[in-house]
Design a protein around this motif. Structure first.
Motif, PDB file in Angstrom:
ATOM      1  N   PRO A 251       0.806  -1.223   0.000  1.00 25.15           N
ATOM      2  CA  PRO A 251       0.000   0.000   0.000  1.00 25.15           C
ATOM      3  C   PRO A 251       0.837   1.271   0.000  1.00 25.15           C
ATOM      4  N   ARG A 252       1.984   1.256   0.661  1.00 26.09           N
ATOM      5  CA  ARG A 252       2.840   2.449   0.659  1.00 26.09           C
ATOM      6  C   ARG A 252       3.362   2.733  -0.747  1.00 26.09           C
ATOM      7  N   ARG A 253       3.641   1.689  -1.517  1.00 27.00           N
ATOM      8  CA  ARG A 253       4.058   1.899  -2.914  1.00 27.00           C
ATOM      9  C   ARG A 253       2.915   2.496  -3.728  1.00 27.00           C
ATOM     10  N   VAL A 254       1.695   2.082  -3.450  1.00 23.74           N
ATOM     11  CA  VAL A 254       0.548   2.657  -4.155  1.00 23.74           C
ATOM     12  C   VAL A 254       0.418   4.144  -3.816  1.00 23.74           C
ATOM     13  N   ILE A 255       0.602   4.484  -2.547  1.00 27.40           N
ATOM     14  CA  ILE A 255       0.541   5.890  -2.145  1.00 27.40           C
ATOM     15  C   ILE A 255       1.627   6.692  -2.850  1.00 27.40           C
ATOM     16  N   GLU A 256       2.831   6.134  -2.919  1.00 25.76           N
ATOM     17  CA  GLU A 256       3.923   6.815  -3.634  1.00 25.76           C
ATOM     18  C   GLU A 256       3.564   7.027  -5.099  1.00 25.76           C
ATOM     19  N   ASP A 257       2.962   6.020  -5.723  1.00 19.50           N
ATOM     20  CA  ASP A 257       2.551   6.128  -7.125  1.00 19.50           C
ATOM     21  C   ASP A 257       1.511   7.229  -7.287  1.00 19.50           C
ATOM     22  N   ALA A 272      -2.280  13.814   3.636  1.00 19.08           N
ATOM     23  CA  ALA A 272      -2.428  13.430   5.042  1.00 19.08           C
ATOM     24  C   ALA A 272      -2.262  11.919   5.210  1.00 19.08           C
ATOM     25  N   LEU A 273      -2.816  11.168   4.271  1.00 24.03           N
ATOM     26  CA  LEU A 273      -2.667   9.715   4.312  1.00 24.03           C
ATOM     27  C   LEU A 273      -1.203   9.328   4.183  1.00 24.03           C
ATOM     28  N   ALA A 274      -0.478   9.981   3.263  1.00 24.10           N
ATOM     29  CA  ALA A 274       0.934   9.690   3.067  1.00 24.10           C
ATOM     30  C   ALA A 274       1.720   9.951   4.350  1.00 24.10           C
ATOM     31  N   MET A 275       1.405  11.038   5.024  1.00 22.23           N
ATOM     32  CA  MET A 275       2.106  11.347   6.263  1.00 22.23           C
ATOM     33  C   MET A 275       1.840  10.298   7.330  1.00 22.23           C
ATOM     34  N   ARG A 276       0.589   9.874   7.442  1.00 24.65           N
ATOM     35  CA  ARG A 276       0.242   8.846   8.449  1.00 24.65           C
ATOM     36  C   ARG A 276       0.903   7.524   8.151  1.00 24.65           C
ATOM     37  N   ALA A 277       1.108   7.244   6.844  1.00 17.45           N
ATOM     38  CA  ALA A 277       1.734   5.984   6.439  1.00 17.45           C
ATOM     39  C   ALA A 277       3.255   6.086   6.324  1.00 17.45           C
ATOM     40  N   SER A 278       3.803   7.252   6.720  1.00 18.20           N
ATOM     41  CA  SER A 278       5.265   7.483   6.680  1.00 18.20           C
ATOM     42  C   SER A 278       5.821   7.396   5.272  1.00 18.20           C
TER      43      SER A 278
END
Length: 281
Positions: A251-257, A272-278
């Protein structure tokens, strides 16, 4: 033995509810009991402890320790002769080979395990069917990574058959759909992944862990399909259900994409989601 069995059952419930951090502590207390088991019934329970330890360590991104737990689980499963334990131990090894990018070994190990276990399934209890179906589901993703569409789809069909004979909390039709989504994504068919997602209501997936995977898989498919707003919404639902799942590598890779596709972060809630997921902005 009864208290040990009850503790293992609680640990399984904690895993399906994604309570990984507390579960790791509980398993640390169960492992000495597992090591002391000698009779077949005790070894079968011990194998379950090692199986849950391997799964939890994978979730916590600690593969070296997961390998140790998986090898101990194989030894306990072999000593017990229990079909469920054998299938779960094989699945752990398949999952770890897959995460080590040794997809051929993961696929072939699944196929060999199927040849060994399938003849014994006719009179097997429901839990064994569930473990077998979970093994086939995991192997299907590895086969897809090898671009072996035939094997991937055949394994998913076996998983679907097993789900009809398994306890719903172990393996349901909804569980198998989450793997169908993943296989379709790996095979490059995001549209088919979305069709699979639409074919079932997420409320029909009985465990939190798999329901979160349904939403993170849907998010990846929507991202590949260019439906970035839907992808973010799916990730936000997954985070609400199981925050720890969104912080995992996939999921973090999806957020990065998504951030790359929308560098100014116009997508509602993405930064905000990216920040919460580091995830670095």
């Amino acid at each position: 033995m009864q208290s040990f069995s009850q503790a293992v059952a609680r640990a399984r419930r904690d895993f399906t509810a994604t309570r990984y951090a507390g579960l790791a502590d509980d398993l640390a207390g169960l492992i000495p009991v597992a090591r002391a088991a000698t009779d077949p019934a005790g070894q079968a329970l011990a194998a379950q402890v090692y199986h849950l330890a391997a799964l939890t360590l994978i979730k916590l991104s600690a593969p070296p320790y997961a390998w140790v737990a998986a090898h101990q689980g194989e030894q306990a499963a072999a000593a017990s002769g229990d079909l469920r334990a054998l299938a779960e131990a094989r699945r752990d090894m398949v999952s770890l080979f897959h995460r080590a990018a040794d997809y051929a070994k993961a696929r072939d190990l699944t196929a060999r395990a199927a040849d060994l276990l399938r003849p014994r399934l006719a009179d097997a209890p429901p839990a064994a069917w569930g473990a077998y179906g979970a093994l086939m589901s995991t192997g299907a993703v590895a086969a897809a990574r090898m671009e072996d569409r035939h094997s991937a789809l055949a394994m998913l069909e076996e998983a679907a058959e097993a789900s009809r004979k398994a306890p719903k909390l172990v393996l349901s039709a909804g569980h198998v759909v989450t793997y169908r989504i993943g296989v379709s994504i790996v095979l490059g068919d995001a549209g088919m992944a979305i069709e699979h997602a639409r074919a079932i209501s997420p409320e029909d997936i009985p465990t939190v862990e798999r329901r979160a995977s349904y939403y993170t898989g849907s998010a990846e498919a929507y991202t590949l399909w260019g439906k970035t707003d839907r992808a973010v919404r799916a990730l936000l639902v997954a985070e609400k259900i199981a925050p720890s799942e969104v912080r995992r590598p996939g999921p973090r890779r999806v957020i990065e994409d998504l951030l790359h596709r929308d560098p100014h972060s116009h997508l509602s809630g993405l930064r905000a989601l990216a920040m919460r997921a580091s995830v670095a902005l």
